[in-house]
Design an enzyme around this catalytic site. Structure first.
Site, short mmCIF file in Angstrom:
data_model
loop_
_atom_site.label_atom_id
_atom_site.label_comp_id
_atom_site.label_asym_id
_atom_site.label_seq_id
_atom_site.Cartn_x
_atom_site.Cartn_y
_atom_site.Cartn_z
N CYS A 114 0.74 -1.25 0.19
CA CYS A 114 0.38 0.25 -0.14
C CYS A 114 1.09 0.97 -0.27
CB CYS A 114 -0.92 0.64 0.77
SG CYS A 114 -2.63 1.35 1.04
N HIS A 216 -3.45 -4.32 0.19
CA HIS A 216 -3.55 -5.47 1.60
C HIS A 216 -3.52 -6.82 1.50
CE1 HIS A 216 -2.44 -1.23 3.35
NE2 HIS A 216 -3.61 -0.85 3.73
N GLU A 218 -2.30 -8.62 3.48
CA GLU A 218 -1.60 -9.32 4.94
C GLU A 218 -3.34 -9.20 6.09
OE1 GLU A 218 -1.32 -6.44 3.94
OE2 GLU A 218 -1.84 -4.57 5.74
#
Ligand code: MN
Length: 248
Positions: A114, A216, A218
């Protein structure tokens, strides 16, 4: 040995604490969890401005994860702030640019997420759209309102890229950004694009692993295990660096 992954911290003002209004240098737990799940040892790299101490931060890690956060100061890529620029933190910008420069100088793998893709692009001389509305032809919602693990828009992956080895021709990703890469830094290639032409990934040509994505992953590792594979790829590179560094 699990390689040590340095995760860059964000400076925030914490309210839910014994000391409301205190400034904290911290990271979201999803980065930590993803690094552990991928086989790494996460450590948080707090925002500091002492050059020697930053150099030590870069030395003690086997890989650098540059995380999400607020906007990057546009003066760093030669632009004045436009109306739609949001919060900026020059101390964090400087800390991360130093870390990226030093880690890359030591041939350590670097992974950006990001804001991380934007920071890496700027650190190597590229520029950003201060707001996606400046990008000609943009029409996709890149700041989704849904849950963080929800896959929002399609991302096309370029062949002959490291990202292609992980994802194949396309992936569906979440999207929480109002800025994007404009001019790609010299020595980098675009490895991922949204359908409206927004750059969703870049990587550096050559032997060193410097890969960054605009989404993102994660937040998606449990629902979409392929997203964990991207962390595993990065941690594997860090393990290689670690093994090489331990040779007599
Ligand atoms: Mn997007």
């Amino acid at each position: 040995m699990r390689p040590v992954i340095g995760i860059t911290a964000n400076s925030i003002i914490a309210e839910n604490t014994y000391f409301p209004g205190s400034e904290r240098s911290c990271v979201n737990v999803e980065y930590i969890q993803a690094v552990v799940a991928a086989g790494g040892t996460p450590i948080v790299l707090p925002v500091i401005n002492n050059q020697t101490a930053i150099h030590r931060q870069a030395q003690i890690i086997d890989g650098l994860l540059v995380t999400g956060g607020f906007d990057i100061h546009p003066l760093l890529y030669g632009e004045e702030p436009f109306e739609r620029l949001e919060f900026i933190d020059p101390d964090r910008d400087n800390h991360e640019i130093e870390l990226v420069t030093m880690a890359h100088g030591l041939n350590k793998p670097i992974f950006g997420i990001c804001r991380g893709i934007q920071l890496i692009n700027v650190a190597f001389g590229g520029s950003l759209y201060q707001d996606i509305s400046q990008s000609p032809g943009s029409y996709i919602k890149h700041m989704q309102k849904s849950k963080r693990e929800v896959a929002g828009h399609t991302v096309e992956i370029m062949k002959n890229s490291r990202l292609y080895e992980v994802f194949g021709e396309f992936v569906v990703a979440n999207s929480f950004h109002h800025q994007a890469v404009k001019e790609v830094a010299a020595g980098f290639m675009v490895n991922a694009l949204s359908k409206d032409g927004i750059i969703e990934g870049i990587e550096k040509a050559g032997a060193n692993f410097v890969v960054a994505v605009q989404w993102h992953p994660e937040h998606m590792i449990y629902r979409y295990p392929v997203m964990l594979n991207l962390f595993k790829r990065f941690v594997t590179e860090a393990a290689k660096w670690q093994q090489q560094s331990l040779l007599p």
